[in-house]
Design a protein around this motif. Sequence first.
Motif, PDB file in Angstrom:
ATOM      1  N   LEU A 102      -3.865 -33.691  27.182  1.00 57.61           N
ATOM      2  CA  LEU A 102      -3.504 -34.689  28.187  1.00 57.61           C
ATOM      3  C   LEU A 102      -4.092 -36.054  27.858  1.00 57.61           C
ATOM      4  O   LEU A 102      -3.453 -37.088  28.075  1.00 57.61           O
ATOM      5  CB  LEU A 102      -3.959 -34.232  29.576  1.00 57.61           C
ATOM      6  N   GLU A 103      -5.300 -36.068  27.321  1.00 58.58           N
ATOM      7  CA  GLU A 103      -5.923 -37.333  26.932  1.00 58.58           C
ATOM      8  C   GLU A 103      -5.139 -37.982  25.795  1.00 58.58           C
ATOM      9  O   GLU A 103      -4.896 -39.188  25.809  1.00 58.58           O
ATOM     10  CB  GLU A 103      -7.372 -37.092  26.507  1.00 58.58           C
ATOM     11  N   GLN A 104      -4.709 -37.187  24.827  1.00 57.91           N
ATOM     12  CA  GLN A 104      -3.905 -37.733  23.725  1.00 57.91           C
ATOM     13  C   GLN A 104      -2.584 -38.277  24.242  1.00 57.91           C
ATOM     14  O   GLN A 104      -2.112 -39.307  23.798  1.00 57.91           O
ATOM     15  CB  GLN A 104      -3.631 -36.655  22.674  1.00 57.91           C
ATOM     16  N   MET A 105      -1.994 -37.580  25.184  1.00 58.25           N
ATOM     17  CA  MET A 105      -0.721 -38.045  25.745  1.00 58.25           C
ATOM     18  C   MET A 105      -0.911 -39.356  26.494  1.00 58.25           C
ATOM     19  O   MET A 105      -0.031 -40.209  26.481  1.00 58.25           O
ATOM     20  CB  MET A 105      -0.134 -36.987  26.678  1.00 58.25           C
ATOM     21  N   GLY A 106      -2.060 -39.519  27.125  1.00 59.44           N
ATOM     22  CA  GLY A 106      -2.347 -40.737  27.866  1.00 59.44           C
ATOM     23  C   GLY A 106      -2.550 -41.930  26.958  1.00 59.44           C
ATOM     24  O   GLY A 106      -2.381 -43.069  27.374  1.00 59.44           O
ATOM     25  N   GLU A 107      -2.903 -41.710  25.692  1.00 63.28           N
ATOM     26  CA  GLU A 107      -3.127 -42.798  24.755  1.00 63.28           C
ATOM     27  C   GLU A 107      -1.819 -43.347  24.201  1.00 63.28           C
ATOM     28  O   GLU A 107      -1.759 -44.474  23.738  1.00 63.28           O
ATOM     29  CB  GLU A 107      -4.009 -42.317  23.601  1.00 63.28           C
ATOM     30  N   ARG A 108      -0.776 -42.551  24.256  1.00 60.84           N
ATOM     31  CA  ARG A 108       0.524 -43.014  23.771  1.00 60.84           C
ATOM     32  C   ARG A 108       1.193 -43.857  24.843  1.00 60.84           C
ATOM     33  O   ARG A 108       1.058 -43.592  26.029  1.00 60.84           O
ATOM     34  CB  ARG A 108       1.424 -41.824  23.463  1.00 60.84           C
ATOM     35  N   PRO A 109       1.934 -44.873  24.441  1.00 59.64           N
ATOM     36  CA  PRO A 109       2.649 -45.657  25.450  1.00 59.64           C
ATOM     37  C   PRO A 109       3.699 -44.786  26.135  1.00 59.64           C
ATOM     38  O   PRO A 109       4.363 -43.983  25.497  1.00 59.64           O
ATOM     39  CB  PRO A 109       3.293 -46.789  24.661  1.00 59.64           C
ATOM     40  N   ALA A 110       3.823 -44.959  27.421  1.00 63.31           N
ATOM     41  CA  ALA A 110       4.812 -44.193  28.182  1.00 63.31           C
ATOM     42  C   ALA A 110       6.201 -44.669  27.810  1.00 63.31           C
ATOM     43  O   ALA A 110       6.418 -45.862  27.586  1.00 63.31           O
ATOM     44  CB  ALA A 110       4.566 -44.379  29.668  1.00 63.31           C
ATOM     45  N   PRO A 111       7.157 -43.753  27.710  1.00 64.51           N
ATOM     46  CA  PRO A 111       8.530 -44.175  27.407  1.00 64.51           C
ATOM     47  C   PRO A 111       9.056 -45.048  28.548  1.00 64.51           C
ATOM     48  O   PRO A 111       8.771 -44.805  29.707  1.00 64.51           O
ATOM     49  CB  PRO A 111       9.309 -42.868  27.310  1.00 64.51           C
ATOM     50  N   HIS A 112       9.792 -46.100  28.155  1.00 61.92           N
ATOM     51  CA  HIS A 112      10.331 -47.024  29.146  1.00 61.92           C
ATOM     52  C   HIS A 112      11.606 -46.448  29.725  1.00 61.92           C
ATOM     53  O   HIS A 112      12.480 -45.989  28.993  1.00 61.92           O
ATOM     54  CB  HIS A 112      10.629 -48.392  28.500  1.00 61.92           C
ATOM     55  N   PRO A 113      11.737 -46.498  31.031  1.00 63.72           N
ATOM     56  CA  PRO A 113      12.991 -45.991  31.631  1.00 63.72           C
ATOM     57  C   PRO A 113      14.148 -46.918  31.251  1.00 63.72           C
ATOM     58  O   PRO A 113      13.969 -48.113  31.083  1.00 63.72           O
ATOM     59  CB  PRO A 113      12.728 -46.019  33.133  1.00 63.72           C
ATOM     60  N   ARG A 114      15.284 -46.323  31.099  1.00 60.00           N
ATOM     61  CA  ARG A 114      16.460 -47.130  30.755  1.00 60.00           C
ATOM     62  C   ARG A 114      16.893 -47.969  31.943  1.00 60.00           C
ATOM     63  O   ARG A 114      16.761 -47.546  33.083  1.00 60.00           O
ATOM     64  CB  ARG A 114      17.630 -46.224  30.367  1.00 60.00           C
TER      65      ARG A 114
END
Length: 120
Positions: A102-114
């Motif tokens: 979960l910490e690694q996922m939090g470091e990635r930028p969140a995908p932008h909604p279309r």
Amino acid sequence: MADDRLSRVFSALADPTRRDIVARLADGDATVNELAEPYDVTVQAVSKHIKVLEDAGLVSRTRDAQRRPCHLEGEVLDLMTRWIERYRREAEDRFRRLDAVLEQMGERPAPHPRHEEEAS
């Protein structure tokens, strides 16, 4: 063999009266009559509970002149503690791995909604 003993111990402790008796014996030895005092059941009923605890190895009875005090056998509690501790450590390891993911996922930028225009 240890699993069979563990099953008997957990089965014996499934009853709230027997758990209470074990808790009271943790404070010190007591006779069946002394253990029966707070319950609204016969001494024979408490004696049956003690027998179940004895069969599971949680309690033993000794002779002290006319008294036959019940004694809590602590090594059986150690057996239970080791079994519980093993699975507690495994669960904590899984939670640590999940936290890391979960910490690694939090470091990635969140995908932008279309935008609605792009979706059309």
